[in-house]
Design an enzyme around this catalytic site. Sequence first.
Site, PDB file in Angstrom:
ATOM      1  N   ILE A 260       4.642  13.984  58.520  1.00 23.19           N
ATOM      2  CA  ILE A 260       3.811  14.800  59.407  1.00 23.19           C
ATOM      3  C   ILE A 260       2.702  13.949  60.038  1.00 23.19           C
ATOM      4  CG2 ILE A 260       2.086  16.657  59.370  1.00 23.19           C
ATOM      5  CD1 ILE A 260       3.953  18.052  57.261  1.00 23.19           C
TER       6      ILE A 260
ATOM      7  N   ASN B  67      -4.570  14.800  55.920  1.00 28.34           N
ATOM      8  CA  ASN B  67      -3.140  15.107  55.814  1.00 28.34           C
ATOM      9  C   ASN B  67      -2.489  14.538  54.553  1.00 28.34           C
ATOM     10  OD1 ASN B  67      -0.217  15.410  56.893  1.00 28.34           O
ATOM     11  ND2 ASN B  67      -0.475  13.183  56.717  1.00 28.34           N
TER      12      ASN B  67
ATOM     13  N   SER C 184      -0.671  23.776  52.731  1.00 26.16           N
ATOM     14  CA  SER C 184       0.735  24.055  52.396  1.00 26.16           C
ATOM     15  C   SER C 184       0.889  25.537  52.111  1.00 26.16           C
ATOM     16  CB  SER C 184       1.135  23.281  51.143  1.00 26.16           C
ATOM     17  OG  SER C 184       2.321  23.826  50.593  1.00 26.16           O
ATOM     18  N   LYS C 185       2.069  26.077  52.415  1.00 32.06           N
ATOM     19  CA  LYS C 185       2.305  27.501  52.133  1.00 32.06           C
ATOM     20  C   LYS C 185       2.246  27.785  50.635  1.00 32.06           C
ATOM     21  CE  LYS C 185       6.675  27.690  50.453  1.00 32.06           C
ATOM     22  NZ  LYS C 185       7.170  28.437  49.304  1.00 32.06           N
TER      23      LYS C 185
ATOM     24  N   GLN D   9       4.322  28.287  43.930  1.00 35.67           N
ATOM     25  CA  GLN D   9       5.657  27.685  43.880  1.00 35.67           C
ATOM     26  C   GLN D   9       6.198  27.676  42.457  1.00 35.67           C
ATOM     27  OE1 GLN D   9       6.803  24.048  46.196  1.00 35.67           O
ATOM     28  NE2 GLN D   9       7.142  23.151  44.176  1.00 35.67           N
TER      29      GLN D   9
ATOM     30  N   TYR E 202      -1.305  20.564  42.573  1.00 34.39           N
ATOM     31  CA  TYR E 202      -1.078  20.530  44.020  1.00 34.39           C
ATOM     32  C   TYR E 202      -1.543  21.829  44.672  1.00 34.39           C
ATOM     33  CZ  TYR E 202       1.761  20.172  48.351  1.00 34.39           C
ATOM     34  OH  TYR E 202       2.211  20.131  49.653  1.00 34.39           O
TER      35      TYR E 202
ATOM     36  N   THR F 135      10.524  15.528  55.793  1.00 34.53           N
ATOM     37  CA  THR F 135       9.767  14.273  55.885  1.00 34.53           C
ATOM     38  C   THR F 135      10.258  13.358  54.758  1.00 34.53           C
ATOM     39  OG1 THR F 135       8.114  15.084  54.325  1.00 34.53           O
ATOM     40  CG2 THR F 135       7.710  15.548  56.654  1.00 34.53           C
TER      41      THR F 135
HETATM   42  P1  NAP Z   1       4.990  11.950  53.371  1.00 34.99           P
HETATM   43  O1  NAP Z   1       6.302  11.995  54.060  1.00 34.99           O
HETATM   44  O2  NAP Z   1       4.930  11.407  51.978  1.00 34.99           O
HETATM   45  O3  NAP Z   1       3.935  11.155  54.244  1.00 34.99           O
HETATM   46  C1  NAP Z   1       2.615  11.062  53.764  1.00 34.99           C
HETATM   47  C2  NAP Z   1       2.045   9.675  53.991  1.00 34.99           C
HETATM   48  O4  NAP Z   1       0.744   9.660  53.407  1.00 34.99           O
HETATM   49  C3  NAP Z   1       2.835   8.557  53.303  1.00 34.99           C
HETATM   50  O5  NAP Z   1       2.894   7.418  54.140  1.00 34.99           O
HETATM   51  C4  NAP Z   1       1.979   8.271  52.060  1.00 34.99           C
HETATM   52  O6  NAP Z   1       2.128   6.956  51.563  1.00 34.99           O
HETATM   53  C5  NAP Z   1       0.589   8.502  52.598  1.00 34.99           C
HETATM   54  N1  NAP Z   1      -0.409   8.800  51.557  1.00 34.99           N
HETATM   55  C6  NAP Z   1      -0.250   9.557  50.446  1.00 34.99           C
HETATM   56  N2  NAP Z   1      -1.402   9.613  49.756  1.00 34.99           N
HETATM   57  C7  NAP Z   1      -2.312   8.870  50.460  1.00 34.99           C
HETATM   58  C8  NAP Z   1      -3.676   8.585  50.273  1.00 34.99           C
HETATM   59  N3  NAP Z   1      -4.360   9.025  49.224  1.00 34.99           N
HETATM   60  N4  NAP Z   1      -4.307   7.806  51.203  1.00 34.99           N
HETATM   61  C9  NAP Z   1      -3.645   7.357  52.296  1.00 34.99           C
HETATM   62  N5  NAP Z   1      -2.334   7.604  52.526  1.00 34.99           N
HETATM   63  C10 NAP Z   1      -1.681   8.355  51.614  1.00 34.99           C
HETATM   64  O7  NAP Z   1       4.362  13.453  53.302  1.00 34.99           O
HETATM   65  P2  NAP Z   1       4.535  14.706  54.301  1.00 34.99           P
HETATM   66  O8  NAP Z   1       5.676  15.520  53.832  1.00 34.99           O
HETATM   67  O9  NAP Z   1       4.448  14.276  55.709  1.00 34.99           O
HETATM   68  O10 NAP Z   1       3.227  15.533  53.899  1.00 34.99           O
HETATM   69  C11 NAP Z   1       2.011  15.435  54.627  1.00 34.99           C
HETATM   70  C12 NAP Z   1       1.129  16.607  54.252  1.00 34.99           C
HETATM   71  O11 NAP Z   1       1.819  17.841  54.548  1.00 34.99           O
HETATM   72  C13 NAP Z   1       0.749  16.673  52.762  1.00 34.99           C
HETATM   73  O12 NAP Z   1      -0.578  17.084  52.638  1.00 34.99           O
HETATM   74  C14 NAP Z   1       1.685  17.738  52.224  1.00 34.99           C
HETATM   75  O13 NAP Z   1       1.139  18.395  51.121  1.00 34.99           O
HETATM   76  C15 NAP Z   1       1.777  18.683  53.414  1.00 34.99           C
HETATM   77  N6  NAP Z   1       2.974  19.541  53.381  1.00 34.99           N
HETATM   78  C16 NAP Z   1       4.218  19.037  53.581  1.00 34.99           C
HETATM   79  C17 NAP Z   1       5.316  19.876  53.529  1.00 34.99           C
HETATM   80  C18 NAP Z   1       6.708  19.401  53.768  1.00 34.99           C
HETATM   81  O14 NAP Z   1       7.637  20.236  53.750  1.00 34.99           O
HETATM   82  N7  NAP Z   1       6.945  18.133  53.991  1.00 34.99           N
HETATM   83  C19 NAP Z   1       5.140  21.252  53.264  1.00 34.99           C
HETATM   84  C20 NAP Z   1       3.849  21.727  53.062  1.00 34.99           C
HETATM   85  C21 NAP Z   1       2.772  20.858  53.124  1.00 34.99           C
HETATM   86  P3  NAP Z   1       3.090   6.720  50.269  1.00 34.99           P
HETATM   87  O15 NAP Z   1       4.461   7.169  50.675  1.00 34.99           O
HETATM   88  O16 NAP Z   1       2.962   5.257  50.025  1.00 34.99           O
HETATM   89  O17 NAP Z   1       2.500   7.576  49.181  1.00 34.99           O
END
Ligand code: NAP
Length: 256
Positions: A19, A88, A139-140, A146, A152, A187
């Site tokens: 995201i 994020n 997040s939902k 969940q 989380y 993602t």
């Molecule tokens: P992602 O694919 O893991 O991408 C997140 C990025 O953030 C990764 O590059 C990760 O690096 C980096 N990161 C993690 N912790 C960090 C920190 N403390 N400081 C700096 N960078 C950091 O995750 P995503 O699915 O896009 O999720 C992004 C956000 O959306 C999160 O807050 C998640 O809770 C929320 N969300 C996602 C979903 C979904 O379905 N994907 C649903 C609800 C909410 P590493 O990979 O090295 O850790």
Amino acid sequence: MDLKLKDKVILISGGAKGIGGAISNGLIDEGAIPVIIDPSKEEGSKILERAPLHSMQIPIRLNNASDAEKAVKLTLEKFGRIDGVVNNAGANDSVGLEHGSPEEFEKSVAKNLHHYYHLAHFALPHLKKSQGAIVNISSKTAVTGQGGTSGYTAAKGAQLSLTREWAVELLPYKIRVNAVIPAEVYTPLYQNWIQTFDDPEQKLADITKNIPLGKRMTSPEEIAAMSIFLLSEKASHITGQHLFVDGGYTHLDRSL
Ligand code: NAP
């Protein structure tokens, strides 16, 4: 619609992948300057090469307050201003009530929540100057639960609460604060999670069949579009809102 984001400097935690990566790319499309705070150098560099002079990566993981302070300092040294913050970075780490420990819970909350406050806190003096905006990605799970992921969901719920709290506190400065709530977005994080099931394809099919609009996952770009709109002055009278971008997953009748 011209979002008027040209040359606006926006910090994005976790801005290299998923995201956050889509938000960074979308900001480049709008002529804005994304500052990617994310340790993933390889993915980050692919985004930076689209706008080498109008982007920046700070390749660190936000752990302590001093990390956020450093990110703000480096941004100011390079670009001299901050117009927006997208909180994020985070990960669903399955620290539950039954299967988990107090120590793991505390660590999970800290990892998913504290840097949202830290980044907003250190960016605030500069957001006051620019009358900027903050977007918190929640997040939902914060509103539906969940199961098996107390740390989380505690952090995600707190992010929604802080969105309202900061929206009120920052009214005098005309800084807007909103939250975007994704449900199921494909993602790298999601991909890793789905692989933990015995039959990942079946699990994915079971999930997407319950997403009312289109029976499909939300794309990272669809979350980015809302986030970027909220950062822009076109959203000038929107603050304190929790915006669900989830194909109706959270609120519509899923038996349809
Ligand atoms: P992602 O694919 O893991 O991408 C997140 C990025 O953030 C990764 O590059 C990760 O690096 C980096 N990161 C993690 N912790 C960090 C920190 N403390 N400081 C700096 N960078 C950091 O995750 P995503 O699915 O896009 O999720 C992004 C956000 O959306 C999160 O807050 C998640 O809770 C929320 N969300 C996602 C979903 C979904 O379905 N994907 C649903 C609800 C909410 P590493 O990979 O090295 O850790």
